[in-house]
Each structure stands twice: as C-alpha cells, then as structure tokens.
Design an enzyme around this catalytic site. Sequence first.
Site, PDB file in Angstrom:
ATOM      1  N   CYS A   1       0.707  -1.327   0.047  1.00 41.55           N
ATOM      2  CA  CYS A   1      -0.095  -0.076   0.060  1.00 41.55           C
ATOM      3  C   CYS A   1       0.868   1.201  -0.032  1.00 41.55           C
ATOM      4  O   CYS A   1       1.574   1.429   0.740  1.00 41.55           O
ATOM      5  CB  CYS A   1      -0.803   0.046   1.304  1.00 41.55           C
ATOM      6  SG  CYS A   1      -2.030   1.176   1.554  1.00 41.55           S
TER       7      CYS A   1
ATOM      8  N   CYS B   1      -0.723   3.703  -6.696  1.00 41.34           N
ATOM      9  CA  CYS B   1      -1.710   3.202  -5.580  1.00 41.34           C
ATOM     10  C   CYS B   1      -1.807   1.841  -5.966  1.00 41.34           C
ATOM     11  O   CYS B   1      -2.210   1.465  -7.045  1.00 41.34           O
ATOM     12  CB  CYS B   1      -3.044   3.997  -5.522  1.00 41.34           C
ATOM     13  SG  CYS B   1      -4.324   3.105  -4.393  1.00 41.34           S
TER      14      CYS B   1
HETATM   15  N1  DGL Z   1      -3.840   0.500  -2.213  1.00 39.80           N
HETATM   16  C1  DGL Z   1      -3.470   1.872  -1.379  1.00 39.80           C
HETATM   17  C2  DGL Z   1      -2.308   2.336  -2.140  1.00 39.80           C
HETATM   18  O1  DGL Z   1      -1.599   1.752  -2.673  1.00 39.80           O
HETATM   19  C3  DGL Z   1      -4.537   2.874  -1.044  1.00 39.80           C
HETATM   20  C4  DGL Z   1      -5.963   2.896  -0.707  1.00 39.80           C
HETATM   21  C5  DGL Z   1      -6.589   3.715   0.155  1.00 39.80           C
HETATM   22  O2  DGL Z   1      -6.779   4.906  -0.171  1.00 39.80           O
HETATM   23  O3  DGL Z   1      -7.038   3.110   0.940  1.00 39.80           O
HETATM   24  O4  DGL Z   1      -2.113   3.536  -1.726  1.00 39.80           O
END
Ligand code: DGL
Length: 251
Positions: free
Chosen positions: A75, A183
Amino acid sequence: MHTKNEYIAVFDSGVGGISVLKELCKLMPQEQYLYFGDSANAPYGAKTTEEVRALTLEAADMLLARDVKALVVACNTATAAAIKDLREKYPDTIIVGIEPAVKLAADRCHGGTIGVMATPVTLREEKFNHLLERFSEEQIISISAPELVSLIEAGATDEAIEAYLQPILSPYKNKLDAVVLGCTHYPFAANVIGKLLNTQILDGGAGTARETKRRLEEAGLLHTGPGEIQMENSSNDPTLLTRAMELLRED
Ligand code: DGL
C-alpha cells in the site's frame, strides 16, 4: 528465530495489495502468503497521516505476532505514512514497502512528461516529495482520483470507473509519456486508465516483489514449497473475500 516455512505477510488497506500479491506469486510461487486487507477502514487515502499510521501499526502488530518472516506493505499510502515507524519498531524483521515507480518511468522516458496517480495522503507526504526532487529533468504531474479506491473496493464495473475517471483524466489524454499507478488498487482499473490516457502504464508491484525476493534470499529465508495463499480481511462483509479471490485469479 526464523524458520524457512513461515508466511510472507502482505498488507493493504483493502483489496488493492492483491495486485502486488500477484507479482509476488509469479516470482515466488513456492512461498506461503498471508494476505490481510483492512477493508473495514478503507480508504486510507482520505484519512489523516496519523490515522493511517495508527491503522498500519495496528495491522503490522497483528500480523507480526504470527508466524511471519517478512512483511510487505503493499500500500503506497501506508508506506508513505508509516514505513519509518514500522522499521523502527521491528528492526529485525524484513519489511518491504511500495512507492510510486517514478524512477522506472524516468528511466523509460528520460526528460519526458510523467503522470503520477496516487491517493491524497501519498501525494502530500514528505516521502513522495523527496522522491520527486530526484527527477528534475522530467515534468511530473500529480493526478488525484480520490474516489477510485472506493469504486474498486466496491467492485464497480469498468463503465462506472470510466464515468468517474473521464473528467479527471481527459485533460491529460495523449499528453503523457507514461503514467505511474502509485496506488496498488489502480492496476485493477488499468484498462480504463490506458484507454482514457493513451499512454504506457507503469507500477511498482513487480519491483516490490523483486526486492522482497532479494531480501529473503539474502537472509536465507526462501521457502521451497508447496505454496499457499491465506486471505483475511477486517471487514465482516463476506463478499470481500470472494472478490479478493476473483481479483487474484483475474488475468
Ligand atoms: N492501495 C492503497 C495504496 O497503494 C491505497 C488505498 C486507500 O486509499 O485505502 O495507496
């Protein structure tokens, strides 16, 4: 003491980290993975940095209390907010984060115009702004799509995702040499993003998987199989686990 058959824990605010899990499985199919999505608290990208840091530490504490030899923070948002704190708290654990693949994009399109799509937390954090300082020859444009994570978490159709992204991305159509998906949820919208921007799409998933393998190899902790994937989610909505498995199998 680590043994060779412990899990690689993979953590994200929700189902997005599955895009990284896929790269890990491609590279190291013989490993045992424990995937944890914190969908009950997603999206992280709209929270304060302190909130994201607290949630990330809480998830890491829960995972590292188990049979885990490495933690992959799949993440970008959690990495931007908390990787330093995680490394301080667990100095003896292999912890690998993910950040927008700007270097990869700058190597491919030296001196070009690069779009970076990421959550508001990632884009405003110091870590990202330090990263940008290293690339003075490229023009880097930050593109925020704050609702995209929630749409992907909810299993929205490509049509719904396109309707949302169209006004955000149309000003950049044919104007970028590459777009970086900063993301881990966004690769699941890559078809739509590619259609709307008409440019090459890059993300840090494969690089994160390679770095994880390198760290495990260095520590002598690679597993020789058989591989296994265990999925967990903080949400009590059972459809999320089904959706997680679908995303994992999706080509
Ligand atoms: N999947 C997450 C990232 O790589 C973000 C997601 C979220 O905003 O919860 O930033």
